[in-house]
Scaffold this motif. Sequence first.
Motif, mmCIF file in Angstrom:
data_model
loop_
_atom_site.group_PDB
_atom_site.id
_atom_site.type_symbol
_atom_site.label_atom_id
_atom_site.label_comp_id
_atom_site.label_asym_id
_atom_site.label_seq_id
_atom_site.Cartn_x
_atom_site.Cartn_y
_atom_site.Cartn_z
ATOM 1 N N ALA A 147 -0.628 -7.458 -7.827
ATOM 2 C CA ALA A 147 0.324 -7.276 -8.923
ATOM 3 C C ALA A 147 1.593 -6.608 -8.404
ATOM 4 C CB ALA A 147 -0.316 -6.427 -10.026
ATOM 5 N N TRP A 148 1.412 -5.548 -7.633
ATOM 6 C CA TRP A 148 2.569 -4.786 -7.152
ATOM 7 C C TRP A 148 3.507 -5.679 -6.335
ATOM 8 C CZ3 TRP A 148 4.292 -0.145 -8.530
ATOM 9 C CH2 TRP A 148 5.322 0.418 -7.775
ATOM 10 N N ALA A 149 2.926 -6.521 -5.504
ATOM 11 C CA ALA A 149 3.736 -7.425 -4.677
ATOM 12 C C ALA A 149 4.533 -8.406 -5.531
ATOM 13 C CB ALA A 149 2.835 -8.175 -3.696
ATOM 14 N N GLU A 150 4.126 -8.561 -6.789
ATOM 15 C CA GLU A 150 4.837 -9.452 -7.726
ATOM 16 C C GLU A 150 5.782 -8.650 -8.629
ATOM 17 O OE1 GLU A 150 4.428 -12.771 -7.969
ATOM 18 O OE2 GLU A 150 2.509 -13.181 -6.995
ATOM 19 N N GLY A 151 5.890 -7.347 -8.364
ATOM 20 C CA GLY A 151 6.744 -6.488 -9.191
ATOM 21 C C GLY A 151 6.051 -5.975 -10.442
ATOM 22 N N VAL A 152 4.753 -6.195 -10.511
ATOM 23 C CA VAL A 152 3.984 -5.795 -11.704
ATOM 24 C C VAL A 152 3.205 -4.510 -11.400
ATOM 25 C CG1 VAL A 152 2.110 -6.478 -13.273
ATOM 26 C CG2 VAL A 152 3.783 -8.181 -12.493
ATOM 27 N N GLY A 153 3.410 -3.506 -12.236
ATOM 28 C CA GLY A 153 2.707 -2.243 -12.051
ATOM 29 C C GLY A 153 1.371 -2.248 -12.778
ATOM 30 N N SER A 154 0.522 -1.290 -12.411
ATOM 31 C CA SER A 154 -0.790 -1.194 -13.057
ATOM 32 C C SER A 154 -1.317 0.216 -12.851
ATOM 33 C CB SER A 154 -1.762 -2.213 -12.449
ATOM 34 O OG SER A 154 -2.014 -1.905 -11.087
ATOM 35 N N ASN A 155 -2.428 0.482 -13.461
ATOM 36 C CA ASN A 155 -3.114 1.741 -13.174
ATOM 37 C C ASN A 155 -4.572 1.613 -13.545
ATOM 38 O OD1 ASN A 155 -3.383 4.373 -12.281
ATOM 39 N ND2 ASN A 155 -3.011 5.239 -14.294
ATOM 40 N N VAL A 182 10.677 5.604 -7.233
ATOM 41 C CA VAL A 182 11.395 5.791 -5.969
ATOM 42 C C VAL A 182 10.438 5.657 -4.782
ATOM 43 C CG1 VAL A 182 12.893 7.378 -4.694
ATOM 44 C CG2 VAL A 182 12.855 7.408 -7.195
ATOM 45 N N LEU A 183 10.869 4.893 -3.804
ATOM 46 C CA LEU A 183 10.080 4.757 -2.580
ATOM 47 C C LEU A 183 9.981 6.125 -1.904
ATOM 48 C CD1 LEU A 183 8.774 2.659 -0.655
ATOM 49 C CD2 LEU A 183 10.932 2.626 0.562
ATOM 50 N N GLY A 184 8.807 6.477 -1.420
ATOM 51 C CA GLY A 184 8.644 7.767 -0.753
ATOM 52 C C GLY A 184 8.282 8.871 -1.742
ATOM 53 N N HIS A 185 8.120 8.490 -2.992
ATOM 54 C CA HIS A 185 7.796 9.440 -4.049
ATOM 55 C C HIS A 185 6.317 9.837 -3.981
ATOM 56 C CE1 HIS A 185 8.487 11.232 -7.987
ATOM 57 N NE2 HIS A 185 7.367 10.691 -8.409
ATOM 58 N N LYS A 186 5.550 9.107 -3.190
ATOM 59 C CA LYS A 186 4.100 9.282 -3.187
ATOM 60 C C LYS A 186 3.696 10.663 -2.684
ATOM 61 C CE LYS A 186 1.739 5.424 -2.634
ATOM 62 N NZ LYS A 186 0.706 4.441 -2.325
ATOM 63 N N LYS A 187 2.818 11.314 -3.422
ATOM 64 C CA LYS A 187 2.364 12.647 -3.026
ATOM 65 C C LYS A 187 0.962 12.526 -2.454
ATOM 66 C CE LYS A 187 1.839 16.848 -5.299
ATOM 67 N NZ LYS A 187 1.602 17.469 -6.598
ATOM 68 N N ARG A 188 0.836 12.652 -1.142
ATOM 69 C CA ARG A 188 -0.475 12.542 -0.511
ATOM 70 C C ARG A 188 -0.639 13.625 0.543
ATOM 71 N NH1 ARG A 188 -0.800 9.521 -4.274
ATOM 72 N NH2 ARG A 188 -1.353 7.319 -4.240
ATOM 73 N N LYS A 189 -1.898 13.957 0.853
ATOM 74 C CA LYS A 189 -2.159 14.916 1.918
ATOM 75 C C LYS A 189 -1.650 14.346 3.240
ATOM 76 C CE LYS A 189 -6.397 16.625 -0.214
ATOM 77 N NZ LYS A 189 -7.868 16.657 -0.158
ATOM 78 N N VAL A 233 0.845 -1.205 0.000
ATOM 79 C CA VAL A 233 0.000 0.000 0.000
ATOM 80 C C VAL A 233 0.875 1.249 0.000
ATOM 81 C CG1 VAL A 233 -1.651 1.348 1.381
ATOM 82 C CG2 VAL A 233 -1.967 -1.121 1.116
ATOM 83 N N ARG A 234 1.949 1.212 0.788
ATOM 84 C CA ARG A 234 2.821 2.374 0.910
ATOM 85 C C ARG A 234 3.584 2.648 -0.388
ATOM 86 N NH1 ARG A 234 7.549 2.243 5.283
ATOM 87 N NH2 ARG A 234 8.330 0.960 3.617
ATOM 88 N N GLU A 235 3.954 1.587 -1.073
ATOM 89 C CA GLU A 235 4.851 1.763 -2.225
ATOM 90 C C GLU A 235 4.143 1.841 -3.572
ATOM 91 O OE1 GLU A 235 7.802 -1.284 -2.088
ATOM 92 O OE2 GLU A 235 8.519 -0.677 -0.100
ATOM 93 N N VAL A 236 2.960 1.259 -3.668
ATOM 94 C CA VAL A 236 2.325 1.165 -4.990
ATOM 95 C C VAL A 236 2.091 2.550 -5.592
ATOM 96 C CG1 VAL A 236 -0.053 1.123 -4.099
ATOM 97 C CG2 VAL A 236 0.478 0.025 -6.286
#
Length: 173
Positions: A104-112, A148-155, A9-12
């Motif tokens: 998917a993310w846990a398997e290294g697979v991205g999505s949107n 990059v980990l921590g790249h997430k932009k959230r309130k 959840v943190r990294e996706v």
Amino acid sequence: MTSDVYRAVREVLAVRQFRDQAVPEEVIRRILEAGRLTASSMNLQPWHFVLVQDRSRLRELGGLVPTGPYISEAAFAIVVAYDKSSRFGVSDASRAIQSMALTAWAEGVGSNWTGFGGLEAVRLWCGLPDTQEVLAVVPFGYPRAARVLGHKKRKPLDQVASLEHYGRPVEGT
Ligand SMILES: Cc1cc2nc3c(=O)[nH]c(=O)nc-3n(C[C@H](O)[C@H](O)[C@H](O)COP(=O)(O)O)c2cc1C
């Protein structure tokens, strides 16, 4: 210790550029299973998932979703539809999308997530009955760029959560 679920959840992140690399069939199957296993209101499971893997069909699909032309580059995509008569269809199908994206993310697979309803052309294109509404098309694949980990932009948490009463800050979380 960070749980696998929380880490995902943190990294996706939303992935819109995919490597030209196939995703193993068993991983695709696990992603679909994650959708199938998702909880739904009254356990009615009002969804249908159409797996699209054929490259020429992925290109066609990319042309049918104005906000997701990059679907054409994905390793595969899943069209997510729900039964129009279901009051909870949007919520149920949204949860299924989140289950699939995290798996998917846990398997290294991205999505949107692309699109939000109004995808009648996609419904007709993949032959879904008119009892169904296409909620979204979700492209999947190995991300082209290492995000990059921590790249997430959230309130910040104090803007979106309160303790007991609105406006009282939640501390220590
Ligand atoms: C309901 C919903 C609809 C979305 N629709 C689109 C879309 O049509 N096209 C697209 O490229 N991204 C779409 N997105 C992705 C969001 O823009 C993305 O999740 C958000 O900007 C956060 O990105 P991040 O997790 O990489 O920070 C959608 C996301 C959601 C939840």
